[in-house]
Design a protein around this motif. Structure first.
Motif, mmCIF file in Angstrom:
data_model
loop_
_atom_site.group_PDB
_atom_site.id
_atom_site.type_symbol
_atom_site.label_atom_id
_atom_site.label_comp_id
_atom_site.label_asym_id
_atom_site.label_seq_id
_atom_site.Cartn_x
_atom_site.Cartn_y
_atom_site.Cartn_z
ATOM 1 N N ILE A 199 37.886 -11.890 37.137
ATOM 2 C CA ILE A 199 36.593 -11.596 37.750
ATOM 3 C C ILE A 199 35.689 -12.830 37.739
ATOM 4 C CG2 ILE A 199 34.475 -10.233 37.530
ATOM 5 C CD1 ILE A 199 36.250 -7.955 36.407
ATOM 6 N N GLU A 200 35.616 -13.513 36.610
ATOM 7 C CA GLU A 200 34.760 -14.697 36.513
ATOM 8 C C GLU A 200 35.231 -15.824 37.426
ATOM 9 O OE1 GLU A 200 32.967 -14.489 32.005
ATOM 10 O OE2 GLU A 200 34.994 -15.264 32.265
ATOM 11 N N THR A 201 36.542 -15.949 37.596
ATOM 12 C CA THR A 201 37.094 -17.013 38.439
ATOM 13 C C THR A 201 36.888 -16.737 39.918
ATOM 14 O OG1 THR A 201 38.782 -17.569 36.796
ATOM 15 C CG2 THR A 201 39.205 -18.259 39.065
ATOM 16 N N ILE A 219 34.130 -5.444 43.985
ATOM 17 C CA ILE A 219 34.662 -4.462 43.045
ATOM 18 C C ILE A 219 34.294 -3.061 43.529
ATOM 19 C CG2 ILE A 219 34.583 -3.606 40.678
ATOM 20 C CD1 ILE A 219 33.993 -6.438 39.749
ATOM 21 N N ILE A 220 35.283 -2.189 43.548
ATOM 22 C CA ILE A 220 35.077 -0.784 43.908
ATOM 23 C C ILE A 220 35.505 0.065 42.721
ATOM 24 C CG2 ILE A 220 35.657 1.100 45.490
ATOM 25 C CD1 ILE A 220 36.306 -0.976 47.615
ATOM 26 N N LEU A 221 34.588 0.889 42.221
ATOM 27 C CA LEU A 221 34.860 1.730 41.068
ATOM 28 C C LEU A 221 34.608 3.188 41.415
ATOM 29 C CD1 LEU A 221 32.951 -0.321 38.336
ATOM 30 C CD2 LEU A 221 35.383 -0.469 38.905
ATOM 31 N N GLU A 222 35.553 4.046 41.056
ATOM 32 C CA GLU A 222 35.299 5.478 41.248
ATOM 33 C C GLU A 222 34.229 5.945 40.265
ATOM 34 O OE1 GLU A 222 37.852 9.554 41.575
ATOM 35 O OE2 GLU A 222 37.993 8.410 39.720
ATOM 36 N N THR A 223 34.331 5.490 39.016
ATOM 37 C CA THR A 223 33.367 5.894 37.997
ATOM 38 C C THR A 223 32.833 4.652 37.298
ATOM 39 O OG1 THR A 223 34.678 7.909 37.634
ATOM 40 C CG2 THR A 223 32.956 7.393 36.020
ATOM 41 N N ALA A 282 27.649 -4.267 31.401
ATOM 42 C CA ALA A 282 26.620 -5.270 31.110
ATOM 43 C C ALA A 282 27.107 -6.668 31.476
ATOM 44 C CB ALA A 282 26.258 -5.208 29.626
ATOM 45 N N LYS A 283 28.386 -6.939 31.246
ATOM 46 C CA LYS A 283 28.938 -8.255 31.567
ATOM 47 C C LYS A 283 28.985 -8.480 33.064
ATOM 48 C CE LYS A 283 32.581 -11.405 30.076
ATOM 49 N NZ LYS A 283 33.772 -11.563 29.209
ATOM 50 N N LEU A 284 29.321 -7.436 33.838
ATOM 51 C CA LEU A 284 29.291 -7.555 35.295
ATOM 52 C C LEU A 284 27.888 -7.931 35.769
ATOM 53 C CD1 LEU A 284 31.450 -4.517 36.508
ATOM 54 C CD2 LEU A 284 32.074 -6.930 36.589
ATOM 55 N N LYS A 285 26.893 -7.303 35.193
ATOM 56 C CA LYS A 285 25.503 -7.601 35.573
ATOM 57 C C LYS A 285 25.141 -9.046 35.231
ATOM 58 C CE LYS A 285 22.343 -4.433 35.054
ATOM 59 N NZ LYS A 285 21.450 -3.409 34.440
ATOM 60 N N ARG A 286 25.630 -9.525 34.083
ATOM 61 C CA ARG A 286 25.342 -10.913 33.708
ATOM 62 C C ARG A 286 26.011 -11.906 34.652
ATOM 63 N NH1 ARG A 286 25.974 -8.793 28.327
ATOM 64 N NH2 ARG A 286 28.100 -9.623 28.173
ATOM 65 N N LEU A 287 27.129 -11.502 35.243
ATOM 66 C CA LEU A 287 27.816 -12.358 36.216
ATOM 67 C C LEU A 287 27.134 -12.333 37.585
ATOM 68 C CD1 LEU A 287 31.589 -11.616 35.446
ATOM 69 C CD2 LEU A 287 30.354 -13.744 35.013
ATOM 70 N N GLY A 288 26.142 -11.463 37.750
ATOM 71 C CA GLY A 288 25.428 -11.378 39.018
ATOM 72 C C GLY A 288 25.831 -10.228 39.903
ATOM 73 N N LEU A 337 30.353 -2.912 44.177
ATOM 74 C CA LEU A 337 29.630 -3.971 43.478
ATOM 75 C C LEU A 337 29.986 -5.332 44.067
ATOM 76 C CD1 LEU A 337 30.792 -1.835 40.996
ATOM 77 C CD2 LEU A 337 28.959 -3.089 39.890
ATOM 78 N N LYS A 338 28.955 -6.168 44.182
ATOM 79 C CA LYS A 338 29.138 -7.489 44.770
ATOM 80 C C LYS A 338 28.169 -8.455 44.129
ATOM 81 C CE LYS A 338 29.421 -9.678 49.338
ATOM 82 N NZ LYS A 338 29.272 -9.455 50.807
ATOM 83 N N VAL A 339 28.593 -9.721 44.027
ATOM 84 C CA VAL A 339 27.678 -10.764 43.572
ATOM 85 C C VAL A 339 26.836 -11.190 44.751
ATOM 86 C CG1 VAL A 339 27.492 -13.123 42.689
ATOM 87 C CG2 VAL A 339 29.224 -11.565 41.757
ATOM 88 N N ARG A 340 25.525 -11.181 44.594
ATOM 89 C CA ARG A 340 24.663 -11.558 45.720
ATOM 90 C C ARG A 340 23.417 -12.275 45.225
ATOM 91 N NH1 ARG A 340 21.943 -5.857 47.762
ATOM 92 N NH2 ARG A 340 21.022 -5.260 45.775
#
Length: 228
Positions: free
Chosen positions: A186-188, A193-197, A206-212, A225-228
């Motif tokens: 994910i970081e690379t 990202i598509i999540l059912e739940t 929380a880590k996804l949010k920190r990555l943007g 979810l997308k980095v924007r």
């Protein structure tokens, strides 16, 4: 290409010709919503499938769990690289393997395992209290016994890619653990990202949010979810 060393559990199944491909559906799971849609000639979660195909055209794809492979022909056709598919339920895996064979999907790499933040073996519940097959709703159990034992893999250890464009997880409340084993990828690559739940109270979230990463849409019970 399936994992030929995996022992496939015997089950009866039906072959369904569909506008999106040819599907092998376990008879025991024909009552599930996704199976009923395919049998009726419709697509399961068509808006989500269209988004997945769009992203697949940009790079490799991680898709789990596959159930009987209802998304695999569409993803394979759209993807110029590899579709890394994961399905722990032995009956579903056998059906998805047959779907791959029937459609000659040479760029799909299917693994009979569950995605997690560690390797090992875990219990899985594939039938409800009445003995009815749970199909794509089969669940990993962290503290009790199920009716199957399945292998656990970390995506960071398993997926080798130079361009990951999509990470799709429909893993029945195991999303936080699957993400936990994928943060190198994910970081690379910062894939869509598509999540059912979405695991809203987890460290993985929380880590996804920190990555943007931010939620950009929700539809068909999926969170985008997308980095924007």
């Amino acid at each position: 290409m399936g994992d030929s060393h995996i022992k496939i559990q015997p089950t009866t199944s039906m072959i369904v010709k569909h506008p999106n491909g040819i599907f092998c559906i376990p008879d025991e799971s024909a009552h599930r919503f996704a199976a009923k849609k395919i049998i009726a000639g419709k697509a399961w979660e068509p808006k989500t499938l269209a988004l997945m195909a769009k992203e697949a055209a940009k790079g490799d794809v991680i898709h789990g769990g596959t159930f009987f492979g209802d998304a695999l022909p569409t993803l394979s056709k759209a993807c110029k690289g590899t579709v890394w598919a994961f399905e722990p339920n032995p009956s579903n895996f056998a059906a998805a393997s047959k779907t791959i064979s029937l459609n000659k999907l040479s760029n799909v790499r299917l693994t009979n395992a569950a995605m997690s933040d560690h390797t090992g073996i875990m219990e899985m519940r594939t039938r409800d209290n009445k003995g009815t097959a749970m199909g794509g709703g089969s669940k990993l159990l962290r503290a009790s016994k199920g009716d199957e034992r399945v292998n656990l893999i970390r995506l960071d250890d398993t997926v080798k890619t130079s361009r990951l464009s999509l990470l799709h997880l429909d893993v029945e409340l195991h999303e936080a653990w699957a993400l936990g084993g994928a943060f190198g990828l994910i970081e690379t690559h910062l894939p869509l990202i598509i999540l059912e739940t979405p695991p809203l109270k987890s460290e993985a979230w929380a880590k996804l949010k920190r990555l943007g990463y931010r939620v950009t849409a929700t539809f068909e019970e999926n969170t985008i979810l997308k980095v924007r």
